[in-house]
Design an enzyme around this catalytic site. Structure first.
Site, short mmCIF file in Angstrom:
data_model
loop_
_atom_site.label_atom_id
_atom_site.label_comp_id
_atom_site.label_asym_id
_atom_site.label_seq_id
_atom_site.Cartn_x
_atom_site.Cartn_y
_atom_site.Cartn_z
N CYS A 251 -28.05 -1.98 -16.94
CA CYS A 251 -27.77 -1.38 -18.26
C CYS A 251 -26.27 -1.14 -18.42
O CYS A 251 -25.71 -1.34 -19.50
CB CYS A 251 -28.52 -0.06 -18.43
SG CYS A 251 -30.32 -0.24 -18.38
N CYS B 82 -29.83 2.97 -14.41
CA CYS B 82 -30.04 1.52 -14.45
C CYS B 82 -28.71 0.77 -14.35
O CYS B 82 -27.91 0.81 -15.28
CB CYS B 82 -30.77 1.17 -15.74
SG CYS B 82 -30.77 -0.57 -16.17
#
Length: 89
Positions: free
Chosen positions: A16, A13
Site C-alpha cells: 500500500c 500494508c
C-alpha cells in the site's frame, strides 16, 4: 458522470505504501476530474466487506453505473488511467 477511485489500504500494508505515491501524483494531475477516496480497511470494515476486499491494496474504479474495474496489488499508473478513461473521466 462521476468517476471515483477507491483505495482500500491498511497502515501495516507494505505494498500500500508503494501504491500511495502513484495515486497521489495521479490525484494532483487529474485535478478534480476523478474523486479519490482512501479507505482504511481496519477502520471501515463494513465498506471493505461491501466491496468484497480480500487483499491489499485493492483499487476500485467506479462511476454512476457501479464498479468498472478492480485492481488487486500494486497497480501502475497507465493501467489505472486506462480504466479511468473507460469509466468516463
Amino acid at each position: 458522470m462521476t468517476v471515483r477511485l477507491k483505495d482500500f489500504y491498511a497502515d501495516w500494508c507494505g505494498p500500500c505504501k508503494t501504491q500511495d505515491p502513484i495515486l497521489e501524483e495521479m490525484e494532483e494531475d487529474l485535478n478534480g476530474d476523478v474523486e479519490f477516496e482512501k479507505i482504511d480497511v481496519e477502520a471501515e470494515q463494513e465498506v471493505a466487506n461491501e466491496y468484497q476486499v480480500r487483499s491489499l491494496p485493492t483499487l476500485v474504479i467506479e462511476n454512476d453505473d457501479g464498479v468498472v474495474e478492480r485492481f488487486i496489488g500494486v497497480t501502475q499508473r497507465d493501467e489505472l488511467e486506462t480504466a479511468i478513461e473507460k469509466a468516463g473521466a
